[in-house]
Design an enzyme around this catalytic site. Structure first.
Site, PDB file in Angstrom:
ATOM      1  N   GLU A  15      -3.811  43.006 -36.741  1.00 51.98           N
ATOM      2  CA  GLU A  15      -3.507  43.381 -35.525  1.00 51.98           C
ATOM      3  C   GLU A  15      -4.634  44.603 -34.886  1.00 51.98           C
ATOM      4  O   GLU A  15      -4.092  45.429 -34.289  1.00 51.98           O
ATOM      5  CB  GLU A  15      -2.032  43.712 -35.405  1.00 51.98           C
ATOM      6  CG  GLU A  15      -1.222  42.451 -35.505  1.00 51.98           C
ATOM      7  CD  GLU A  15       0.533  42.774 -35.229  1.00 51.98           C
ATOM      8  OE1 GLU A  15       0.829  43.969 -35.060  1.00 51.98           O
ATOM      9  OE2 GLU A  15       1.205  41.939 -35.209  1.00 51.98           O
ATOM     10  N   GLU A  31       3.275  35.555 -37.899  1.00 54.64           N
ATOM     11  CA  GLU A  31       4.365  36.447 -37.678  1.00 54.64           C
ATOM     12  C   GLU A  31       5.021  36.031 -36.618  1.00 54.64           C
ATOM     13  O   GLU A  31       4.578  35.695 -35.382  1.00 54.64           O
ATOM     14  CB  GLU A  31       3.733  37.917 -37.364  1.00 54.64           C
ATOM     15  CG  GLU A  31       3.359  38.691 -38.616  1.00 54.64           C
ATOM     16  CD  GLU A  31       3.265  40.175 -38.305  1.00 54.64           C
ATOM     17  OE1 GLU A  31       4.178  40.655 -37.152  1.00 54.64           O
ATOM     18  OE2 GLU A  31       2.682  40.950 -38.914  1.00 54.64           O
TER      19      GLU A  31
END
Length: 498
Positions: A218, A341
């Site tokens: 991320e 995720e």
């Protein structure tokens, strides 16, 4: 009744081809794993909170500092800083040895899962001179690979935090300002860490277990220099393929870029896009034919980190997931991708989900200014909680014992539509997280135990396998309504194929 069963069977057969994934001919690594195999999807969980602390996953580690949130550490950096090296080492040695054990891996296999994603920070391997972090994670990572192999589980190794933080989130190890690119030492240590991981875990000796290494989790592209970020991706790929001659899968997290951004990057068919990011050494030697191969894109998708998302109706949330799946399906011909995720969360009420001292958007207590707080030791930061526009309470939506029947149904529906969508639109899914201390919407194990997560994974209560929602009368067994809904669903499915 027999006719209904036949209709349902036909519907299921039609659905198998709704989101057929095209094969990218640049791929060559079917021996390790075939991310394009529609018959074998990734069905995994993350082991978050083990090697990278997150306050909402293991709040008990942070509650020892008292109730004054101005003085509670906000991440692993301040946790170790505040405890000091010796005490932090003692506590984390115990945590690493007990939070996940061999029995967890056996349970994960018994649940029918086939992969674990293991987040780990750079500090497990190397430290900056002034880092307060402690080490000792690596032997447990090695054990995890052994336990995974013994239980026929595949593994993603995920570099979850880099020096200076790539996103400012507590899950990067250091909450606050994004300073990863501000210091060349940060970048050099990131490369050094990855090269160590590539060398130790990316070789053929582990390809029966490790099926991908994720170079950074991320990175927040809007808070980074995008060109420098892309340089890091391309240079890391060079190290992976050329320096270490790895045949494993190179995993790229989408960096919060829009879907489709990565289609032409790291792609042999779009050399004009890639060429500016290729290093001089590679250009001088000549770019190998089919240089880019076995690259997998990791998407992360949640519906609780904005007020607009939380304000959506159940039906709007479900439609969001369907739309998301349709968008992801279109990129498969460029790189295989999966949703690495996601969760069952429909609120952000779990304690410290947004960070220590930040509150929740759901009940109007969220204070974004607290996210820049980085020093919990001197207590200088103010703890501001904004109660403006308070519409809802987190009181009955935080612990499963307090959930209403409707809230449980909403969570189950949200999980079901994600399972359906992610199974059919890409290479699979990895749920975040396998377990937590008390954040059930993020806890695969507890969700299954409370029948909020389908188990087996295709045991849907609220949807047909094409995503059409089952109305209550049909679910209750009314033959006429069941036949009508089934035929309607079949027509919808057929229309998508024509």
């Amino acid at each position: 009744m027999l006719f209904n069963i036949l209709i349902l069977s036909a519907l299921s057969l039609q659905l198998c081809t709704c989101f057929h994934i095209k094969r990218n001919l640049n791929g060559s690594n079917d021996v390790i794993w075939d991310y394009y195999d529609d018959s074998k999807k990734v069905q995994g969980v993350s082991l978050g909170g083990w090697f990278v602390l997150e306050p909402y996953i293991t709040p008990s580690l942070f509650e020892q500092f008292g109730e004054d949130e101005k003085k509670i550490p906000v991440d692993e950096y301040t946790f170790t800083e505040q405890l000091g090296k010796d005490e932090a080492q003692k506590q984390l040695d115990k945590h690493w040895a007990t939070y996940f054990t061999e029995s967890d891996f056996k349970d994960i296999k018994d649940y029918g899962l086939n992969l674990v994603r293991i987040p780990i920070g750079y500090w497990a391997f190397y430290l900056l001179e002034d880092d307060p972090y402690v080490q000792g994670q690596e032997p447990y990572l090695d054990k995890a690979l052994e336990w995974a192999k013994q239980n026929d589980l595949k593994v993603w190794i995920d570099l979850h935090g880099v020096p200076g933080s790539q996103n400012g989130f507590d899950n990067s190890g250091k909450r606050g300002n994004v300073t990863w690119q501000d210091d060349e030492e940060n970048i050099e240590l990131s490369y050094k860490t990855l090269n160590y991981i590539f060398g130790k875990y990316g070789g053929e000796n582990l390809t029966d277990t490790v099926i991908g290494i994720e170079i950074v989790n991320e990175p927040f592209h809007s808070k980074l220099n995008e060109t420098d970020m892309l340089d890091f991706y391309y240079n890391s790929y060079y190290d992976f393929r050329i320096k270490h001659n790895s045949r494993n899968f190179f995993l790229i997290q989408e960096a919060f870029e829009p879907i489709g951004f990565w289609n032409t990057h790291l792609n042999n068919d779009y050399t004009n896009v890639s060429k500016p990011f290729l290093n001089d050494e590679l250009l001088e030697e000549g770019v190998p034919k089919n240089y880019f191969h076995d690259i997998v894109l990791d998407h992360h998708h949640y519906e609780v980190f904005s007020v607009d998302q939380l304000d959506k109706s159940e039906n709007a949330r479900i439609q969001d997931i369907k739309n998301y799946g349709e968008s992801v399906a279109k990129e498969q011909e460029y790189h295989p991708s999966l949703v690495g995720e996601w969760s069952g969360a429909i609120t952000d009420c779990a304690k410290w989900l947004n960070g220590v001292g930040t509150g929740a958007r759901y009940d109007g207590t969220f204070d974004e200014s607290q996210l820049v707080r980085t020093n919990a030791i001197n207590g200088t930061a103010e703890s501001q909680f904004k109660f403006k526009d308070k519409k809802r309470s987190c009181e009955n939506v935080t612990f499963v014992e307090d959930f209403s029947k409707q809230h449980k149904e909403n969570i189950r529906k949200f999980i079901e539509i994600q399972l359906l969508t992610y199974e059919n639109s890409n290479s699979g899914w990895i749920f975040w997280n396998y377990k937590t201390e008390n954040a059930i919407e993020w806890d695969f194990k507890k969700l299954v135990e409370h029948k909020l997560f389908p188990h087996p994974f295709n045991e849907y209560k609220y949807f047909y396998e094409n995503g059409t929602q089952i109305v209550e009368s049909a679910a209750s067994g009314n033959p006429q309504n069941l036949l009508f809904i089934t035929l309607s669903a079949l027509l919808v499915s057929l229309s998508t194929l024509l």
